[in-house]
Every structure is written in C-alpha cells, then in structure tokens.
Design a protein around this motif. Structure first.
Motif, PDB file in Angstrom:
ATOM      1  N   CYS A 152       0.838  -1.206   0.000  1.00  0.00           N
ATOM      2  CA  CYS A 152       0.000   0.000   0.000  1.00  0.00           C
ATOM      3  C   CYS A 152       0.871   1.254   0.000  1.00  0.00           C
ATOM      4  CB  CYS A 152      -0.912   0.013   1.219  1.00  0.00           C
ATOM      5  SG  CYS A 152      -2.236  -1.196   1.195  1.00  0.00           S
ATOM      6  N   ALA A 153       1.907   1.245   0.837  1.00  0.00           N
ATOM      7  CA  ALA A 153       2.797   2.410   0.913  1.00  0.00           C
ATOM      8  C   ALA A 153       3.509   2.644  -0.409  1.00  0.00           C
ATOM      9  CB  ALA A 153       3.807   2.217   2.042  1.00  0.00           C
ATOM     10  N   LEU A 154       3.973   1.574  -1.046  1.00  0.00           N
ATOM     11  CA  LEU A 154       4.624   1.709  -2.344  1.00  0.00           C
ATOM     12  C   LEU A 154       3.684   2.322  -3.374  1.00  0.00           C
ATOM     13  CD1 LEU A 154       6.354  -1.764  -2.269  1.00  0.00           C
ATOM     14  CD2 LEU A 154       7.600   0.357  -2.680  1.00  0.00           C
ATOM     15  N   LYS A 155       2.461   1.826  -3.409  1.00  0.00           N
ATOM     16  CA  LYS A 155       1.496   2.332  -4.384  1.00  0.00           C
ATOM     17  C   LYS A 155       1.127   3.788  -4.094  1.00  0.00           C
ATOM     18  CE  LYS A 155      -2.000  -0.279  -5.481  1.00  0.00           C
ATOM     19  NZ  LYS A 155      -3.163  -1.194  -5.307  1.00  0.00           N
ATOM     20  N   HIS A 156       0.885   4.082  -2.828  1.00  0.00           N
ATOM     21  CA  HIS A 156       0.512   5.456  -2.476  1.00  0.00           C
ATOM     22  C   HIS A 156       1.660   6.416  -2.778  1.00  0.00           C
ATOM     23  CE1 HIS A 156      -0.547   8.962  -0.039  1.00  0.00           C
ATOM     24  NE2 HIS A 156      -1.788   8.538  -0.071  1.00  0.00           N
ATOM     25  N   ALA A 157       2.896   6.003  -2.467  1.00  0.00           N
ATOM     26  CA  ALA A 157       4.048   6.865  -2.732  1.00  0.00           C
ATOM     27  C   ALA A 157       4.204   7.128  -4.224  1.00  0.00           C
ATOM     28  CB  ALA A 157       5.317   6.229  -2.166  1.00  0.00           C
ATOM     29  N   GLU A 158       3.944   6.113  -5.046  1.00  0.00           N
ATOM     30  CA  GLU A 158       4.047   6.320  -6.496  1.00  0.00           C
ATOM     31  C   GLU A 158       2.921   7.222  -6.995  1.00  0.00           C
ATOM     32  OE1 GLU A 158       5.093   6.130 -10.568  1.00  0.00           O
ATOM     33  OE2 GLU A 158       6.106   6.297  -8.625  1.00  0.00           O
ATOM     34  N   MET A 159       1.737   7.091  -6.417  1.00  0.00           N
ATOM     35  CA  MET A 159       0.655   8.003  -6.785  1.00  0.00           C
ATOM     36  C   MET A 159       1.023   9.435  -6.407  1.00  0.00           C
ATOM     37  SD  MET A 159      -3.373   7.978  -5.672  1.00  0.00           S
ATOM     38  CE  MET A 159      -3.891   6.855  -6.976  1.00  0.00           C
ATOM     39  N   GLU A 160       1.597   9.595  -5.223  1.00  0.00           N
ATOM     40  CA  GLU A 160       2.012  10.927  -4.787  1.00  0.00           C
ATOM     41  C   GLU A 160       3.108  11.484  -5.694  1.00  0.00           C
ATOM     42  OE1 GLU A 160       4.161  13.104  -1.009  1.00  0.00           O
ATOM     43  OE2 GLU A 160       3.310  11.107  -0.703  1.00  0.00           O
ATOM     44  N   LEU A 186       6.313  -9.689  -1.053  1.00  0.00           N
ATOM     45  CA  LEU A 186       5.390  -9.607  -2.181  1.00  0.00           C
ATOM     46  C   LEU A 186       6.093  -8.996  -3.389  1.00  0.00           C
ATOM     47  CD1 LEU A 186       2.067  -8.578  -0.409  1.00  0.00           C
ATOM     48  CD2 LEU A 186       2.950 -10.862  -0.915  1.00  0.00           C
ATOM     49  N   ALA A 187       5.407  -8.926  -4.508  1.00  0.00           N
ATOM     50  CA  ALA A 187       6.064  -8.598  -5.776  1.00  0.00           C
ATOM     51  C   ALA A 187       6.776  -7.260  -5.739  1.00  0.00           C
ATOM     52  CB  ALA A 187       5.036  -8.614  -6.904  1.00  0.00           C
ATOM     53  N   ALA A 188       6.162  -6.248  -5.128  1.00  0.00           N
ATOM     54  CA  ALA A 188       6.801  -4.932  -5.067  1.00  0.00           C
ATOM     55  C   ALA A 188       7.666  -4.783  -3.829  1.00  0.00           C
ATOM     56  CB  ALA A 188       5.745  -3.835  -5.104  1.00  0.00           C
ATOM     57  N   SER A 189       7.150  -5.203  -2.675  1.00  0.00           N
ATOM     58  CA  SER A 189       7.892  -4.985  -1.434  1.00  0.00           C
ATOM     59  C   SER A 189       9.193  -5.771  -1.383  1.00  0.00           C
ATOM     60  CB  SER A 189       7.023  -5.329  -0.221  1.00  0.00           C
ATOM     61  OG  SER A 189       6.612  -6.684  -0.252  1.00  0.00           O
ATOM     62  N   VAL A 190       9.258  -6.909  -2.056  1.00  0.00           N
ATOM     63  CA  VAL A 190      10.479  -7.703  -2.024  1.00  0.00           C
ATOM     64  C   VAL A 190      11.644  -6.963  -2.679  1.00  0.00           C
ATOM     65  CG1 VAL A 190      10.207  -8.972  -4.202  1.00  0.00           C
ATOM     66  CG2 VAL A 190      11.349 -10.071  -2.258  1.00  0.00           C
ATOM     67  N   GLN A 191      11.339  -5.990  -3.562  1.00  0.00           N
ATOM     68  CA  GLN A 191      12.417  -5.217  -4.169  1.00  0.00           C
ATOM     69  C   GLN A 191      13.118  -4.329  -3.146  1.00  0.00           C
ATOM     70  OE1 GLN A 191      13.266  -6.107  -7.172  1.00  0.00           O
ATOM     71  NE2 GLN A 191      11.486  -7.465  -7.158  1.00  0.00           N
ATOM     72  N   LEU A 192      12.471  -4.074  -2.005  1.00  0.00           N
ATOM     73  CA  LEU A 192      13.060  -3.273  -0.942  1.00  0.00           C
ATOM     74  C   LEU A 192      13.696  -4.134   0.139  1.00  0.00           C
ATOM     75  CD1 LEU A 192      10.864  -1.354  -2.303  1.00  0.00           C
ATOM     76  CD2 LEU A 192      10.892  -0.125  -0.155  1.00  0.00           C
ATOM     77  N   THR A 193      13.697  -5.441  -0.065  1.00  0.00           N
ATOM     78  CA  THR A 193      14.328  -6.370   0.863  1.00  0.00           C
ATOM     79  C   THR A 193      15.728  -6.674   0.363  1.00  0.00           C
ATOM     80  OG1 THR A 193      12.254  -7.317   1.673  1.00  0.00           O
ATOM     81  CG2 THR A 193      14.198  -8.728   1.746  1.00  0.00           C
ATOM     82  N   ASP A 233      14.753  19.664 -11.283  1.00  0.00           N
ATOM     83  CA  ASP A 233      14.822  18.286 -10.793  1.00  0.00           C
ATOM     84  C   ASP A 233      13.499  17.566 -11.040  1.00  0.00           C
ATOM     85  OD1 ASP A 233      17.436  18.357  -9.910  1.00  0.00           O
ATOM     86  OD2 ASP A 233      16.897  19.025  -7.891  1.00  0.00           O
ATOM     87  N   LEU A 234      13.585  16.399 -11.648  1.00  0.00           N
ATOM     88  CA  LEU A 234      12.408  15.564 -11.864  1.00  0.00           C
ATOM     89  C   LEU A 234      12.223  14.660 -10.649  1.00  0.00           C
ATOM     90  CD1 LEU A 234      10.224  14.496 -13.886  1.00  0.00           C
ATOM     91  CD2 LEU A 234      11.922  12.772 -14.548  1.00  0.00           C
ATOM     92  N   PRO A 235      11.035  14.589 -10.057  1.00  0.00           N
ATOM     93  CA  PRO A 235      10.823  13.665  -8.934  1.00  0.00           C
ATOM     94  C   PRO A 235      10.969  12.214  -9.388  1.00  0.00           C
ATOM     95  CG  PRO A 235       9.092  15.341  -8.990  1.00  0.00           C
ATOM     96  CD  PRO A 235       9.847  15.441 -10.295  1.00  0.00           C
ATOM     97  N   VAL A 236      12.066  11.596  -9.016  1.00  0.00           N
ATOM     98  CA  VAL A 236      12.328  10.205  -9.367  1.00  0.00           C
ATOM     99  C   VAL A 236      12.213   9.309  -8.143  1.00  0.00           C
ATOM    100  CG1 VAL A 236      14.086   8.589 -10.189  1.00  0.00           C
ATOM    101  CG2 VAL A 236      13.765  10.782 -11.352  1.00  0.00           C
ATOM    102  N   ILE A 237      12.756   9.763  -7.022  1.00  0.00           N
ATOM    103  CA  ILE A 237      12.685   8.979  -5.789  1.00  0.00           C
ATOM    104  C   ILE A 237      11.265   9.058  -5.249  1.00  0.00           C
ATOM    105  CG2 ILE A 237      13.543   8.728  -3.440  1.00  0.00           C
ATOM    106  CD1 ILE A 237      16.171  10.009  -4.425  1.00  0.00           C
ATOM    107  N   ALA A 238      10.621   7.899  -5.128  1.00  0.00           N
ATOM    108  CA  ALA A 238       9.231   7.873  -4.665  1.00  0.00           C
ATOM    109  C   ALA A 238       9.139   7.898  -3.148  1.00  0.00           C
ATOM    110  CB  ALA A 238       8.518   6.644  -5.207  1.00  0.00           C
ATOM    111  N   ALA A 239      10.090   7.259  -2.450  1.00  0.00           N
ATOM    112  CA  ALA A 239      10.044   7.211  -0.992  1.00  0.00           C
ATOM    113  C   ALA A 239      11.334   6.614  -0.465  1.00  0.00           C
ATOM    114  CB  ALA A 239       8.854   6.393  -0.494  1.00  0.00           C
ATOM    115  N   PHE A 240      11.585   6.853   0.806  1.00  0.00           N
ATOM    116  CA  PHE A 240      12.704   6.228   1.527  1.00  0.00           C
ATOM    117  C   PHE A 240      12.108   5.379   2.641  1.00  0.00           C
ATOM    118  CE2 PHE A 240      17.406   6.827   2.285  1.00  0.00           C
ATOM    119  CZ  PHE A 240      17.528   5.806   3.221  1.00  0.00           C
TER     120      PHE A 240
END
Length: 519
Positions: free
Chosen positions: A124-132, A208-215, A269-276
């Motif tokens: 959810c956080a990944l998706k919301h951050a990308e929407m933001e 999960l599919a997206a969150s595992v990329q942050l592991t 600057d283009l917003p590229v980083i979605a979240a930390f």
C-alpha cells in the motif's frame, strides 16, 4: 493417519524442518508457551521466544483479548461489510493518532489505510508513494508547459533565445518553436524513467512482488527483480551516504524562463525517488537499531528532495521496544508509518498504513481495496491492544522496558561467558538479537557445513528445541543471529532456561560437535 495424497502443503519446507528437528505440530498455546503432544501422549511445554515473529506483545491468547474475540463472535459483528461506514476503524485510527501525537510531539493527523498483513501494508505504501510522486511530476510538467507558452509569447515580442552553449544538450533547432519542441523531446525521454525507492542495507520490507524489491537479501529479491520498481540500498555505516544516494538518482528536465528581454534554458529536478523506507530496528537484517545520526540524514534528505519517509514499524511497533512507536526512540518521524503483527493481538490479521494528512492522496481509496481489511473483528481487537498498552499511564511500556532489560542482561552475560563463540548482542526492549561469530571457516564438520549453506541459525534452533524445549529462530537475512521477541510477561525462569540452552549450544559449537544436529 493415511491419505490418498502426498503431503501437499509446503512439503519441501516440511522436509527441511524434519532435517533440522523443527517439524513439531503444536497443539496449544498460552502466554509465552507452546505445547505439543509427544509419542507417549504427554503434553510437552516449549518456551516460545519467537513470539510470532514479533506478533505477540501480549503473548498467546491473552485473556482480555480472547474474551473480546469470543464476545465479538457471539454478537455476530460483521466481517464482510465492505463499502459501508466502519466507525470502529475510525476509532482505531484516532487511537493510533493520539499515541503518535504524544510520542512525537506533533499535531498533524495521519490518515489510515487498512490491510491484512505487514507485507500488504508495505505494498500500500509503495502504491501510495508512487501516486504521490505522479502528482508531483504532473504538477512540474504542467508548470513547464505554462513556461513554454510564455517563452513563445516572449520570443514573439522580441526576446532573445538562449545561445548554443546553453542548448548544446538539446541538439540543433530553429527558432522558438524548434527550441520548445527540443525541450519537449528531451523531457519526454526523461519522463519515461520509472520510480526508484531508497532503503537501507540489511533491510526487510516483505516478500510480495513490489515490497520484495526493498528487501536487501538477494535470495529473496533477485528472482523477481523484473516485476517491480527497483530499490537502491544505502549503507548504514557511512556518514553522508544518504545524500550521496539521493544525488546519484538525480534526473533533470529542461524548462524555459522568460524575462528581461530574454528566454533562458534552465534545469529542473524531476521527482524520481518515490520514498525512503527505513526500520527503526532492522528485524530480519539481524536486529540492528537505527542510528540517530542516520535517522537525521534520512529526514533531512527527504525534506530537501520532497519525497516521503516510510517508517516500517511492522515488527518494532505496538510497544515492542518500550514505546508504541520505535521511531520515537530512533528520532525518525515518518510521513508514512506501517503497523501490523501485534496490532492483531495475536488473534486476528490486521495492518495499517498511516499517511501524513498533507501528503495523503484521497483518490487512493478508490483504486486500492482489500477484501478482509477494516473489518469489525480486527479493528475492535486492535483498539483493545492500544487500550491495554495505554492503560495505567502506559504501564505496559514500562513493563516492556523492565523485561527487556532483564532479557538483555541475561544475553549479555551469556555472550561475555562465550566471547569466543558469540560476537554481539543488540536490540531494544523485547526485540533482542544474539549474533554468533561467523562459522563458515570452522573446521570441517556439521557446524561449518550448515554455516556455509545458510542454515547455521536453524541448526542451533533445532538443538535448543530438542534438548531444552526452547523455540527460537534466526533472522531471515542474517542466519548467524538468533532473535528473541517474547511477550511482556516473559518470566525470569524462562530467561534462565534460555541462558542454559545457549550455554550448551556454545559448548557444542566450540567443540564442532555433531550432536548440534543429531542429539
């Protein structure tokens, strides 16, 4: 019992558990104890220091929570009442806000999005951050489009265009229309880049599919690396590494400024980083508390770069470290906060994503949903968990700190007595880890073999279970580190039995004794 089918429920894992002596079918649980029935029919008690991987701050079947669950079922509260009002969810969100405001000294509300598990909350956080991020990109491009129109009007009024030196990266063009077309072409190419997420080395944010990329563990991440946006892993022990990582992801687009009789080419600057993403204590990475200086670097970089900080409190939150939010001890305020595990009281599945009101995207509620999230059972239990922690002026937090100090003192004593085998003890509150020294270069034998195949900690766990009736596991990405996450009711007697078991294990490791696996 015979069956016409072979074992179908994760049989490969079951075979590994058999090999390690961990394939125990538990039949009952209470407090910090699990029970199984042995071959004679007798019930055997096991001290549970795993605690549902941090899900059991009040232990198995806490009587207040168990009575509430029975009551909720008898009252037939709805589990499936989607797309209706959920006042109980709002009550839980308000309770979490009250605690967050107190511990961080802030007043801004945090909106709540409910989920079932920690991994789902991370998604959810990944998706919301990308929407933001998408909103920030859209706002930037809309502003640039306005500036391009202004530049065309300024040129028509006689304003000079930027010279060759300024526009060398755009290639050849003719007139203001050519300049604008070249700017748009360059920007379109930059906009094709997807988002990047930043997190820390040793991190774990789900599978999960997206969150595992942050592991960080490549064994979990790399088989699925093509499925989702990538993460960049920031070293935890290098001052300035956060700023360096942010700069490495810097992408710019072109804009045109008009004024004083000239049109000027500028970079934006283009917003590229979605979240930390960050954990106040890295759980699966080896029970590693976040350094306050690193927390400050993350917060500073996020504010400068305009992207949110996501504080993953899935293991550390809900009182586990002696405050409700472990981030309060680390000095890291999240724009997003993830909660799960103990918010379910050890009885139900529940998770929450909290998002700072100023960053919240209301339309997210229309594009994300979860069948079992926000139901009456899980929300009532979650509210009761908060009430138990907050009762009597926060007595539960004081108990966590006192019991955590007792556990830590015992582990420190065991480590000091076995310094040749134990490297370090670390953690906060009732989230402690004991790291053994690397055994991959031990003399040939069972210790070295299991260390080299990444199963050292599970071999130790099997010995503790078989010989001492103690249940522990290593952390997922640091197999030489054992985790200890009992409830706040853990007794001195259980801690003493743990030390006895660890002392035995250290002696067997020292002797490279095959009894570690077979005894």
């Amino acid at each position: 019992m015979t069956t016409e089918f072979p074992e179908l429920a994760e049989a490969h894992l079951g075979g590994l558990l058999d090999q390690l002596g961990l394939a125990v079918p538990y039949s009952r649980a209470s407090g910090d104890t699990l029970y199984f029935v042995d071959d004679t029919g007798a019930e055997v008690a096991v001290d549970d220091f795993v605690g549902g991987y941090g899900s059991l701050i009040f232990g198995h079947h806490h009587p207040t929570l168990t009575r509430l669950l029975h009551d909720l079922l008898e009252r037939q509260v709805p589990v499936h009442a989607q797309f209706s009002r959920h006042p109980y969810a709002n009550d839980l969100a308000a309770a979490l806000n009250r605690v967050l405001h107190r511990e961080f000294g802030i007043a801004e509300p945090y909106r709540a999005i409910f989920a079932n598990t920690g991994a789902e909350a991370a998604e959810c956080a990944l998706k919301h951050a990308e929407m933001e991020r998408g909103q920030r990109v859209a706002a930037l491009i809309a502003e640039i489009d306005t500036h391009l129109d202004d530049a065309r009007a300024a040129a028509a009024a006689g304003a000079g265009l930027p010279g060759d030196a300024a526009t060398a990266r755009l290639g050849a063009f003719t007139g203001v229309d050519g300049l604008i077309a070249a700017v748009r072409q360059h920007n379109t190419a930059q906009l094709a880049r997807g988002p990047v997420f930043l997190t820390l080395e040793n991190s774990f944010h789900g599978k999960l599919a997206a969150s595992v990329q942050l592991t960080h563990n490549p064994a979990y991440r790399l088989p699925f690396r093509t499925l989702a946006a990538p993460a960049r892993f920031v070293p935890v022990d290098r001052p300035g590494a956060v700023a360096k990582a942010v700069e490495a992801e810097r992408v710019t687009v072109f804009d045109l400024e008009s004024g004083d009789g000239a049109v000027r080419l500028v970079e934006r600057d283009l917003p590229v980083i979605a979240a930390f993403f960050a954990e106040p204590v890295q759980g699966e990475g080896g029970i590693r508390p976040l350094d306050a200086a690193l927390a400050a670097e993350i917060r500073q970089a996020a504010e400068a770069g305009g992207f949110p900080v996501v504080v993953d409190e899935i293991q550390t939150g809900v009182g586990r470290t002696g405050t409700f939010f472990a981030g309060a001890q680390a000095g890291l305020l999240g724009d997003y906060v993830l909660l799960a595990k103990s918010i379910g009281g050890g009885l139900v599945k529940n998770a929450v994503l909290l998002v700072r009101d100023s960053r919240y995207q209301p339309e997210f509620e229309l594009v994300h949903s979860s069948t079992f999230a926000k139901d009456a059972l899980s929300c009532h239990i979650g509210l009761a968990v908060v009430d138990l922690l907050e009762a009597d002026g926060g007595q539960a937090y004081r108990t966590v700190r006192e019991r955590g100090d007792a556990l830590r003192a015992a582990l420190d004593g065991a480590a000091e007595a076995n310094a040749d085998v134990v490297a370090e003890v670390r953690g906060r509150g009732l989230m402690q880890g004991l790291e053994f020294r690397d055994q991959t270069d031990a003399p040939a034998g069972v210790v070295r073999d299991f260390a080299r195949n990444g199963l050292f900690g599970y071999m130790v766990a099997g010995r503790l279970l078989r010989a001492h009736r103690i249940r522990v596991f290593p952390t997922a990405s640091a197999p030489h580190t054992l985790r200890f996450q009992p409830s706040l009711a853990v007794t001195d007697e259980a801690i003493a039995r743990l030390v006895t078991g660890l002392t035995d294990v250290c002696a067997l490791i020292r002797a490279n004794d095959p009894t570690l696996l077979t005894g």
